[in-house]
Design an enzyme around this catalytic site. Structure first.
Site, short mmCIF file in Angstrom:
data_model
loop_
_atom_site.label_atom_id
_atom_site.label_comp_id
_atom_site.label_asym_id
_atom_site.label_seq_id
_atom_site.Cartn_x
_atom_site.Cartn_y
_atom_site.Cartn_z
N PRO A 204 32.75 28.39 43.47
CA PRO A 204 33.36 29.40 42.59
C PRO A 204 33.14 30.84 43.04
O PRO A 204 32.13 31.15 43.66
CB PRO A 204 32.64 29.18 41.25
CG PRO A 204 31.84 27.94 41.38
CD PRO A 204 31.71 27.60 42.82
N GLU A 426 32.79 50.87 42.33
CA GLU A 426 33.29 49.53 42.00
C GLU A 426 34.67 49.75 41.38
O GLU A 426 34.79 50.38 40.33
CB GLU A 426 32.34 48.84 41.01
CG GLU A 426 32.86 47.51 40.47
CD GLU A 426 33.29 46.54 41.55
OE1 GLU A 426 32.45 46.11 42.34
OE2 GLU A 426 34.51 46.23 41.63
N HIS A 494 33.29 46.49 50.24
CA HIS A 494 32.96 45.12 49.83
C HIS A 494 34.18 44.46 49.19
O HIS A 494 35.00 45.14 48.57
CB HIS A 494 31.79 45.14 48.83
CG HIS A 494 30.46 45.24 49.51
ND1 HIS A 494 29.40 44.44 49.20
CD2 HIS A 494 30.03 46.04 50.52
CE1 HIS A 494 28.37 44.75 49.96
NE2 HIS A 494 28.72 45.73 50.78
N GLU A 513 31.90 43.94 53.75
CA GLU A 513 31.20 42.72 53.34
C GLU A 513 32.06 41.55 53.89
O GLU A 513 31.89 41.15 55.02
CB GLU A 513 31.05 42.68 51.83
CG GLU A 513 30.24 41.51 51.35
CD GLU A 513 30.28 41.39 49.84
OE1 GLU A 513 31.34 41.62 49.24
OE2 GLU A 513 29.25 41.05 49.25
N GLU A 519 23.31 38.96 48.88
CA GLU A 519 23.38 38.84 47.42
C GLU A 519 23.39 37.37 46.97
O GLU A 519 22.84 37.03 45.93
CB GLU A 519 24.58 39.59 46.85
CG GLU A 519 25.93 39.06 47.30
CD GLU A 519 27.12 39.86 46.76
OE1 GLU A 519 26.91 40.90 46.13
OE2 GLU A 519 28.26 39.44 47.00
C1 NOJ Z 1 29.74 42.90 44.64
C2 NOJ Z 1 29.11 43.58 45.80
O1 NOJ Z 1 29.12 42.76 46.93
C3 NOJ Z 1 27.72 43.95 45.40
O2 NOJ Z 1 27.02 44.48 46.50
C4 NOJ Z 1 27.80 44.92 44.27
O3 NOJ Z 1 26.51 45.25 43.87
C5 NOJ Z 1 28.54 44.31 43.09
N1 NOJ Z 1 29.80 43.81 43.53
C6 NOJ Z 1 28.78 45.30 41.96
O4 NOJ Z 1 29.82 46.16 42.30
CA CA Z 2 30.49 40.57 47.14
#
Ligand code: NOJ
Ligand code: CA
Length: 714
Positions: A204, A426, A494, A513, A519
């Site tokens: 997922p 973001e 990302h 990314e 993560e």
């Molecule tokens: C996904 C990103 O890969 C991560 O690094 C980030 O902290 C979160 N999104 C929040 O935007």
């Molecule tokens: Ca990510």
């Protein structure tokens, strides 16, 4: 270079009609062109097969890499550009140049190839398409070109039909094909097993659109039974949709599969225009795949006149504490609330909001103490209460800080310590909203001293129906790079499309990314061999913001509810600064943890982020990678080695050092008892003198590795 233009001569003189006729008379493959790599080891054959179907074939040292494979595109509401072609002209050229990247793994890159450009005309439609092949010593690049012409102006692509017919059921390192994400674990299997493993592989994600039981992504890494390493990807993805590959698992033929848009169309083009390059890197040595610069060479040189504002960067961040669940991005615990109904000056803070002025100052202090360049701060701006999992057009405005984040004071404080703060945008996948705010967001950054931004595209793309990897969204990412450059801003994207060497053209693209980063170690974990595969797959297109450096590998130490653990020893976390090349490297763990392991942290403090030279010492995809790199403008080297869950003993031959010079090597290695799961923090540090004659055996624990700093003249 060999040449066999003989059968084309009448075509040049008498024109297309005769070629069309000749095609039927001469039969299949009568019109053939051959071009070889400068060292003669690769041979590219182009021919027109029966019915005027453009076909290519690639061999390496006489062995088939790509068996005869057809080329072309299907168009919407127009005849296909796949058959009925005749060769109008062919042109060859030999190029041998060198260039210097703004940042990179090596100081100088050699661009050395033989080119064959074949202009094809389709008699029935009077349309022209050119296929340009470049054969390098390390592989092949080719693309479609559509010159301006009366019968082909604006057109819509239904599908690109480029085949890569493989010579066998190769071992493949693959990800499920998907229009929205590459954040999957790599599966290692024979191609014939892809179909059976696809369901389990499609784990997922916040946004995902798998498209086929045998669809896979690029860069696709393959290994043949007889030891050929083959990598298929693309270069210079500009104004076109990202390519995945559809596998015919009976005949082992891969065919291009482009990402559609909301209408189901795969591209909107207008002559004159180009496709991205399709790339095939090949060698019988795995290390050559890692050293290849083919993808960069196929991108356009940068047009930026001044690049002095682009700087390789090592950073810490207010980040891992949120990823682990110790802290929050949001300022309050109000869930499911409409942003414009929150009055932040009146609401109660949740006490776990990490991006507050005092806490950010602690990170700035740590960065300053340890000579790191920057601090990333996420969760600094309003909106985090109202975005995740929703399809909302407008959430973030990218300029309004939470009440506890003092932009001006932090700017002043960071500046006084010689540290930069990295901006975070973001976008919540709302491309439309981001583009609306882009100019004011970048002006805000310029005003407050930010010179780099981490962007993110979590969730489905808005406008609804568009995908992360479609032409429209690809154009957005490139637009952001151009706008950022106007503001002298570096970008780390990302959830954006995986890179295709565009950092040559846009050197402000310092990171992406587009794969499963660290993560995921807090979201259930990455496989122990993950970082022995990524250099052969994701990194072929460009650097990754992998965010290494986690020393506290038990996530529960930060958040008792989270039982994930990092599938790596501590020593291997250090190795990643060398093996996972990037001009942007994070020290991802918390300062409180680093303060307990300052002897090991010394490597992160010392390691360079920009290089004059790089040598792959040992490599086998999925098993191990050992790389040595020479720090930019110095005589110091750094070595990193990462291995899989089996562990191994590596042999380092220091012959890359300057003969006659003495160096002090500091070796950060797994202790004998180390193990990525059972005993990850068992490491040893030792020092020794090394010269170009030194050979060293070095143990790597299961899921482990080592890092070595090799300092000259000490
Ligand atoms: C996904 C990103 O890969 C991560 O690094 C980030 O902290 C979160 N999104 C929040 O935007
Ligand atoms: Ca990510």
């Amino acid at each position: 270079m060999q040449h066999s233009t003989y059968s084309l001569l009448p075509a040049r003189r008498v024109g297309q009609a005769i070629v069309w006729l000749a095609l039927f008379l001469l039969g299949p493959a009568a019109l053939a062109e051959t071009v070889q790599s400068p060292n003669g080891q690769l041979t590219l054959d182009f021919s027109l097969q029966n019915g005027g179907v453009p076909t290519y074939r690639l061999t390496y040292k006489g062995r088939d890499v790509i068996k005869p494979s057809t080329l072309g595109l299907e168009l919407k509401d127009a005849p296909s550009l796949t058959e009925g072609f005749a060769v109008a002209t062919t042109k060859t050229v030999a190029i041998d140049q060198s260039w210097q990247p703004v940042w990179g793994e090596v100081k100088t890159i050699r661009n050395h190839y033989n080119e064959l450009a074949v202009t094809l005309t389709q008699a029935t439609t009077q349309r022209t398409m050119l296929v340009r092949f470049r054969v390098f010593d390390d592989g092949l690049g080719f693309r479609y070109e559509f010159p301006r012409q009366p019968n082909l102006g604006y057109f819509v692509v239904k599908e690109e039909k480029t085949q890569f017919a493989l010579a066998g059921d190769h071992k493949a390192f693959w990800l499920p094909g998907d229009y929205d994400t590459q954040e999957y674990s790599t599966v290692t299997s024979k191609l014939s097993k892809v179909r059976g493993l696809m369901k389990a592989a499609t784990t997922p994600n916040a946004s995902q659109t798998p498209f086929s039981p045998t669809g896979v992504q690029t860069p696709l890494m393959l290994k043949s039974k007889d030891g050929l390493y083959i990598n298929i990807h693309e270069a210079a993805l500009v104004d076109y949709s990202c390519m995945s590959l559809e596998l015919d698992d009976k005949d082992m033929i891969l065919t291009s599969h482009l990402t559609p848009d909301a209408q189901g169309n795969k591209g909107y083009l207008q002559t004159p225009c180009l496709s991205p390059w399709r790339t095939v890197i090949v060698s019988d040595k795995a290390g050559d795949i890692l050293e290849s610069k083919l993808v960069l060479n196929l991108n356009e040189p940068t047009k930026f006149k001044d690049t002095s504002w682009i700087k390789p960067t090592k950073y810490v961040g207010v980040w891992w504490e949120m990823i682990t669940g110790k802290s929050t991005w949001a300022y309050t615990n109000m869930d499911n609330i409409k942003l414009d109904s929150i009055d932040y000056s009146k609401v109660k803070p949740n006490g776990t909001h990490a991006a507050n002025t005092a806490h950010v100052k602690e990170y700035i202090d740590f960065a300053a103490q340890h000579h790191l360049d920057a601090v990333l701060v996420e969760g600094w701006n309003t909106g985090w209460e109202d975005w995740f999992g929703k399809s909302k057009d407008y959430v973030f405005d990218f300029v309004t800080p939470y009440p506890d984040f003092d932009v001006e004071e932090l700017h002043r404080y960071a500046k006084s310590k010689g540290v930069k703060i990295i901006m975070h945008h973001e976008t919540s996948g709302s491309v439309r909203n981001y583009e609306r705010h882009l100019e004011s967001a970048f002006q805000f950054m310029n005003k407050h001293g930010y010179d780099a931004v981490k962007t993110g595209y979590v969730g489905d793309i808005l406008p609804r129906g568009e995908y992360h990897y479609g032409q429209w969204t690809v154009n957005h990412y490139n637009y952001v790079l151009e706008k950022a450059a106007e503001h002298h801003i570096m970008v780390n994207g990302h959830e954006a499309v995986r890179p295709t060497g565009l950092s040559r053209t846009y050197p402000n693209l310092i990171g992406n990314e587009a794969a499963r980063g660290t993560e995921y170690e807090a979201f259930g974990g990455n496989n122990a061999d993950h970082t022995t595969i990524l250099p052969f797959t994701r990194l072929i297109g460009g650097p990754m913001d992998y965010t290494p450096g986690i020393f506290q590998t038990k996530v529960s130490a930060y958040n008792p509810q989270n039982n994930s653990f990092v599938h790596s020893t501590l020593a291997r976390q250090l190795a990643l600064y060398v093996t996972m090349y990037s001009p942007l490297q994070m020290a991802a763990d918390l300062p409180e943890t680093y303060n307990k392991f300052l002897d090991a942290f010394q490597f992160i403090e010392d390691v360079a982020v920009d290089w004059d030279d790089s040598k792959v010492l040992e490599a086998e995809p999925g098993d191990y990678v050992t790389i040595a790199r020479k720090a930019k403008g110095t005589s110091n080297w750094f070595v990193g080695s990462s291995c899989d869950e089996n562990g191994r003993t590596s042999t380092i031959d220091f012959r890359f050092l300057d003969p006659g010079k003495k160096y002090t090597a500091t070796i950060y290695a797994d202790a004998k008892s180390a193990h990525y799961e059972k005993n990850p923090q068992a490491y040893q540090i030792r020092k020794m003198t090394v010269t170009s004659k030194t050979k060293l055996k070095q143990y790597c624990a299961p899921g482990g590795g080592y890092a070595i700093s090799v300092m000259a003249g000490k």
